[in-house]
Design a protein around this motif. Structure first.
Motif, PDB file in Angstrom:
ATOM      1  N   TYR A 152     -10.026   6.045  -3.222  1.00 13.50           N
ATOM      2  CA  TYR A 152     -10.877   6.555  -3.336  1.00 13.50           C
ATOM      3  C   TYR A 152     -11.568   6.986  -4.413  1.00 13.50           C
ATOM      4  O   TYR A 152     -12.827   7.243  -4.560  1.00 13.50           O
ATOM      5  CB  TYR A 152      -9.463   8.584  -2.779  1.00 13.50           C
ATOM      6  CG  TYR A 152     -10.744   9.403  -2.001  1.00 13.50           C
ATOM      7  CD1 TYR A 152     -11.585   9.702  -1.679  1.00 13.50           C
ATOM      8  CD2 TYR A 152     -11.126  10.248  -3.673  1.00 13.50           C
ATOM      9  CE1 TYR A 152     -12.476  10.887  -1.256  1.00 13.50           C
ATOM     10  CE2 TYR A 152     -11.078  11.165  -3.630  1.00 13.50           C
ATOM     11  CZ  TYR A 152     -12.769  11.892  -2.505  1.00 13.50           C
ATOM     12  OH  TYR A 152     -13.045  12.895  -2.307  1.00 13.50           O
ATOM     13  N   PHE A 210       0.574  -1.577  -0.105  1.00  9.03           N
ATOM     14  CA  PHE A 210       0.109  -0.400   0.318  1.00  9.03           C
ATOM     15  C   PHE A 210       0.804   0.970  -0.016  1.00  9.03           C
ATOM     16  O   PHE A 210       1.326   1.015   1.344  1.00  9.03           O
ATOM     17  CB  PHE A 210      -1.120  -0.020   1.353  1.00  9.03           C
ATOM     18  CG  PHE A 210      -1.996   0.017   0.564  1.00  9.03           C
ATOM     19  CD1 PHE A 210      -3.345  -1.137   0.472  1.00  9.03           C
ATOM     20  CD2 PHE A 210      -2.643   1.112   1.194  1.00  9.03           C
ATOM     21  CE1 PHE A 210      -4.169  -0.766  -0.140  1.00  9.03           C
ATOM     22  CE2 PHE A 210      -4.377   1.399   1.132  1.00  9.03           C
ATOM     23  CZ  PHE A 210      -5.082   0.062  -0.204  1.00  9.03           C
ATOM     24  N   ASP A 211       0.185   2.486  -1.332  1.00  5.17           N
ATOM     25  CA  ASP A 211       1.011   3.250  -1.252  1.00  5.17           C
ATOM     26  C   ASP A 211       0.495   4.837  -1.565  1.00  5.17           C
ATOM     27  O   ASP A 211      -1.143   4.905  -1.166  1.00  5.17           O
ATOM     28  CB  ASP A 211       2.749   3.562  -1.810  1.00  5.17           C
ATOM     29  CG  ASP A 211       1.829   3.042  -3.204  1.00  5.17           C
ATOM     30  OD1 ASP A 211       0.203   2.907  -3.164  1.00  5.17           O
ATOM     31  OD2 ASP A 211       2.621   3.060  -4.278  1.00  5.17           O
ATOM     32  N   ASP A 212       0.870   5.988  -0.945  1.00  2.00           N
ATOM     33  CA  ASP A 212      -0.470   7.255  -1.396  1.00  2.00           C
ATOM     34  C   ASP A 212      -1.022   6.457  -3.066  1.00  2.00           C
ATOM     35  O   ASP A 212      -2.398   7.004  -2.475  1.00  2.00           O
ATOM     36  CB  ASP A 212       0.753   8.374  -1.454  1.00  2.00           C
ATOM     37  CG  ASP A 212       1.180   8.626  -0.348  1.00  2.00           C
ATOM     38  OD1 ASP A 212       0.852   8.244   0.694  1.00  2.00           O
ATOM     39  OD2 ASP A 212       1.581   9.607  -0.234  1.00  2.00           O
ATOM     40  N   ALA A 213      -0.505   5.917  -3.784  1.00  2.00           N
ATOM     41  CA  ALA A 213      -1.106   6.076  -4.941  1.00  2.00           C
ATOM     42  C   ALA A 213      -2.460   5.223  -4.976  1.00  2.00           C
ATOM     43  O   ALA A 213      -3.908   4.659  -5.246  1.00  2.00           O
ATOM     44  CB  ALA A 213       0.103   5.369  -6.409  1.00  2.00           C
ATOM     45  N   SER A 214      -2.119   3.982  -3.819  1.00  2.00           N
ATOM     46  CA  SER A 214      -3.516   3.041  -3.428  1.00  2.00           C
ATOM     47  C   SER A 214      -4.340   3.782  -3.198  1.00  2.00           C
ATOM     48  O   SER A 214      -5.636   3.576  -3.752  1.00  2.00           O
ATOM     49  CB  SER A 214      -2.866   1.470  -2.812  1.00  2.00           C
ATOM     50  OG  SER A 214      -1.363   0.895  -3.568  1.00  2.00           O
ATOM     51  N   VAL A 215      -3.995   4.193  -2.319  1.00  2.00           N
ATOM     52  CA  VAL A 215      -4.929   4.999  -1.431  1.00  2.00           C
ATOM     53  C   VAL A 215      -5.934   6.005  -2.211  1.00  2.00           C
ATOM     54  O   VAL A 215      -6.842   5.742  -2.164  1.00  2.00           O
ATOM     55  CB  VAL A 215      -4.519   5.978  -0.761  1.00  2.00           C
ATOM     56  CG1 VAL A 215      -5.845   6.897   0.181  1.00  2.00           C
ATOM     57  CG2 VAL A 215      -3.690   5.267   1.089  1.00  2.00           C
ATOM     58  N   VAL A 216      -5.208   6.557  -2.945  1.00  2.00           N
ATOM     59  CA  VAL A 216      -5.975   7.449  -3.516  1.00  2.00           C
ATOM     60  C   VAL A 216      -6.825   6.824  -5.226  1.00  2.00           C
ATOM     61  O   VAL A 216      -8.324   6.954  -5.170  1.00  2.00           O
ATOM     62  CB  VAL A 216      -4.984   8.297  -5.051  1.00  2.00           C
ATOM     63  CG1 VAL A 216      -5.480   8.969  -5.688  1.00  2.00           C
ATOM     64  CG2 VAL A 216      -4.442   9.126  -4.243  1.00  2.00           C
ATOM     65  N   SER A 217      -6.215   5.554  -5.588  1.00  2.00           N
ATOM     66  CA  SER A 217      -7.487   4.772  -6.198  1.00  2.00           C
ATOM     67  C   SER A 217      -8.321   4.225  -6.025  1.00  2.00           C
ATOM     68  O   SER A 217      -9.256   4.468  -6.141  1.00  2.00           O
ATOM     69  CB  SER A 217      -5.869   3.879  -7.052  1.00  2.00           C
ATOM     70  OG  SER A 217      -7.039   2.465  -7.659  1.00  2.00           O
TER      71      SER A 217
END
Length: 117
Positions: free
Chosen positions: A77, A68-75
């Protein structure tokens, strides 16, 4: 004296160069859908034709917490926002379709039609 070096970080060396799945040139891109590597748009198109791959990442696939990384959170969301937009749109459509029936309009309304003569 304190050292100016930061604590040991997990550093990766330069990524290993891999070959394009279609033409064996140096790969520059990775398919979000299946991970196949390619070097150009032409090779991406060949890959999609040969494998019937959509090229889209499965947004519902399990992802380990370590991945999990920032891109995963944005995806995630954006995935949830799209779901909320669909629900909202369906609710508005249902309200629009129900409104004529609530006013007495629509099919089979009253009005007694003529007959007899």
């Amino acid at each position: 004296a304190r050292s100016r070096t930061s604590p040991a970080r997990k550093r990766t060396s330069c990524p290993t160069m891999t070959a394009c799945h279609a033409c064996s040139s140096e790969a520059k891109y990775r398919c979000p859908g299946c991970g196949t590597q390619s070097c150009s748009l032409a090779c991406v198109k060949k890959h999609k034709e040969a494998t019937q791959c959509s090229g889209k990442r499965d947004v519902t696939a399990f992802r380990a917490i370590g991945e999990f990384d920032d891109a995963s959170v944005v995806s995630d969301y954006h995935f949830l926002e799209a779901g909320l937009r669909s629900v909202d749109s369906a609710a508005r459509t249902a309200a629009t379709l129900a409104a004529p029936a609530a006013r007495g309009g629509g099919r089979g309304g009253g009005g007694g039609g003529g007959g007899g003569g």
